[in-house]
Design an enzyme around this catalytic site. Structure first.
Site: not given
Ligand code: AMP
Length: 194
Positions: A14, A88, A127, A139, A150
Site C-alpha cells: 500500500k 482499519r 523491508r 520499524r 498484525r
Molecule cells: P502501518 O504503518 O499502516 O503498518 O501501521 C503501523 C501501526 O500503526 C499499526 O500496526 C497500528 O498499531 C497503528 N495504526 C496505523 N493505522 C491505524 C489505524 N487506522 N487504526 C488503528 N491503528 C493504526
C-alpha cells in the site's frame, strides 16, 4: 481527481503504491501509520500513549486515528486523497464516510491489493533488512513475531471492510502479487475510470 482507499494486509504494498501516486498524480497520501510514528518520534503525549500498542502490533483506538484523519482532511487535496492504512475497522469506515459527506467529498474507489499471506512475512523481513542495509531506522513491528499479531488484527478487524465496501459497490480488487509496475498499472486503470 479521486479519493481512494488502498486496502490490504501489512506488507501488501500500500505504502509503495501510494508514494507513486503522490509522485505521478499529485495526490496526497494519508497514512495513519506514518502519522502515528511521527507522533511517537516527536514525543507528544499521544505519541507516548500509542507507542506500546504499535510496537506490539495492536490497533490504536479509533478515536485517535479518526482525529488524525479529520485534521488532515481540513487541508484539502486538489489531486485527491489516498487513504493508506485507514480505515482499519468498521467504526473508522463509518467515520470516514461521515467526514467525507460533511465536506461534500466522494469516495471514488476502494482498491484492495489481493496478496498471498504466506509471501507477506518474507516481504516484511526484507523491508527490515533493506532499511538496515541503508542505515535507515528499522520499524520495531517489522519482525516475524509482531507481524503475526498484525496479520491477525487485519483479519479480525480490517478484512470485514472488504465485504462492507463490496456491498457499497466501491470495491476494486487487484492482484497485489504482480510486479510493482503491473500493480501500479492496474491502479492507474481503476483511477482513469472513476
Ligand atoms: P502501518 O504503518 O499502516 O503498518 O501501521 C503501523 C501501526 O500503526 C499499526 O500496526 C497500528 O498499531 C497503528 N495504526 C496505523 N493505522 C491505524 C489505524 N487506522 N487504526 C488503528 N491503528 C493504526
Amino acid at each position: 481527481m479521486a479519493n481512494i482507499i488502498l486496502l490490504g494486509p501489512p506488507g501488501a504494498g500500500k505504502g509503495t503504491q501510494a508514494e507513486r501516486l503522490v509522485a505521478e498524480r499529485g495526490m496526497v497520501q494519508l497514512s495513519t501509520g506514518d502519522m502515528l510514528r511521527e507522533a511517537k518520534s516527536s514525543g507528544t503525549e499521544m505519541g507516548k500513549r500509542v507507542a506500546a500498542v504499535m510496537e506490539a502490533g495492536g490497533l490504536v483506538t479509533d478515536d485517535i486515528v479518526i482525529g488524525l484523519i479529520e485534521e488532515k482532511l481540513q487541508k484539502g487535496a486538489p489531486g485527491g486523497f489516498i487513504f493508506d492504512g485507514f480505515p482499519r475497522t468498521l467504526k473508522q469506515a463509518d467515520a470516514l464516510a461521515e467526514l467525507l459527506a460533511r465536506r461534500g467529498m466522494a469516495l471514488d474507489a476502494v482498491i484492495e491489493l489481493v496478496v498471498d499471506d504466506k509471501a507477506l512475512v518474507g516481504r516484511i523481513v526484507k523491508r527490515a533488512d533493506d532499511a538496515r542495509a541503508k542505515g535507515l531506522p528499522v520499524r520495531k513491528d517489522d519482525t516475524p513475531e509482531v507481524f503475526e499479531v498484525r496479520l491477525r488484527e487485519y483479519y479480525k478487524n480490517t478484512a470485514p471492510l472488504i465485504g462492507y465496501y463490496w456491498a457499497k459497490q466501491s470495491l476494486q480488487q487487484i492482484d497485489g502479487m504482480a510486479a510493482m509496475e503491473a500493480v501500479a498499472a492496474a491502479i492507474a486503470k481503476v483511477l482513469d475510470k472513476v
